[in-house]
Design a protein around this motif. Structure first.
Motif, PDB file in Angstrom:
ATOM      1  N   ILE A 129       0.804  -1.198  -0.140  1.00 25.43           N
ATOM      2  CA  ILE A 129       0.142  -0.047   0.007  1.00 25.43           C
ATOM      3  C   ILE A 129       0.864   1.356   0.047  1.00 25.43           C
ATOM      4  N   ALA A 130       1.970   1.278   0.711  1.00 29.23           N
ATOM      5  CA  ALA A 130       3.002   2.425   0.788  1.00 29.23           C
ATOM      6  C   ALA A 130       3.385   2.632  -0.756  1.00 29.23           C
ATOM      7  N   VAL A 155       0.842   4.122  -2.792  1.00 29.87           N
ATOM      8  CA  VAL A 155       0.624   5.698  -2.432  1.00 29.87           C
ATOM      9  C   VAL A 155       1.483   6.312  -3.016  1.00 29.87           C
ATOM     10  N   LEU A 187       1.283   6.740  -6.955  1.00 26.03           N
ATOM     11  CA  LEU A 187       0.297   7.511  -7.276  1.00 26.03           C
ATOM     12  C   LEU A 187       0.606   8.890  -6.990  1.00 26.03           C
ATOM     13  N   CYS A 188       1.465   9.478  -6.063  1.00 25.30           N
ATOM     14  CA  CYS A 188       1.928  10.547  -5.750  1.00 25.30           C
ATOM     15  C   CYS A 188       2.714  11.017  -6.828  1.00 25.30           C
ATOM     16  N   GLN A 212       4.944  16.183  -3.033  1.00 23.88           N
ATOM     17  CA  GLN A 212       4.713  14.681  -2.396  1.00 23.88           C
ATOM     18  C   GLN A 212       5.348  14.867  -1.023  1.00 23.88           C
ATOM     19  N   VAL A 246       2.258  15.462   1.203  1.00 21.64           N
ATOM     20  CA  VAL A 246       1.344  14.119   1.386  1.00 21.64           C
ATOM     21  C   VAL A 246       1.952  13.129   2.447  1.00 21.64           C
ATOM     22  N   THR A 247       3.428  13.308   2.328  1.00 21.21           N
ATOM     23  CA  THR A 247       4.128  12.266   3.218  1.00 21.21           C
ATOM     24  C   THR A 247       3.974  12.757   4.673  1.00 21.21           C
ATOM     25  N   ILE A 302       0.396  11.853   5.849  1.00 19.89           N
ATOM     26  CA  ILE A 302       0.327  10.378   6.194  1.00 19.89           C
ATOM     27  C   ILE A 302       1.092  10.178   7.428  1.00 19.89           C
TER      28      ILE A 302
END
Length: 102
Positions: A9-10, A13, A16-17, A47, A50-51, A54
């Motif tokens: 999943i990581a 993501v 996608l980023c 990016q 987003v990181t 998360i």
């Protein structure tokens, strides 16, 4: 989920980023490399945002979610008397933010 599923999943993501969060001027092949005058942090600022979001969400769930104690029952059959009995086990959690072994 297991460890490998979380890693997958990581990676999803992150991919996608990388696909969706490109700057509008990144279409030129010459601009793919990072120039010395443009910082790596500035080039990938979406990016990084987003990181950071998360990581903050993960820490909020880890330290904000309380895991209560819980119990479960297993039925045991006694072969000599053919009586079914319930055996109760208590799982002692009652913690918040514990990353130690179970």
């Amino acid at each position: 989920m297991g460890v490998l599923q979380r890693i997958a999943i990581a990676y999803l993501v992150a991919a996608l980023c990388e696909i969706w969060l490109k700057n509008g001027d990144d279409h030129d092949v010459r601009d793919v490399n990072v120039d010395p005058e443009s910082s790596l942090l500035r080039k990938y600022q979406l990016q990084w945002a987003v990181t950071l979001m998360i990581c903050i969400e993960f820490l909020l769930v880890l330290y904000g979610l309380h895991v209560p104690d819980w119990e479960y029952q297993i039925s045991t059959n006694d072969q000599t008397t053919s009586v079914s009995a319930l055996k109760t086990f208590l799982v002692k959690c009652g913690v918040r933010g514990d990353t130690g072994p179970a």
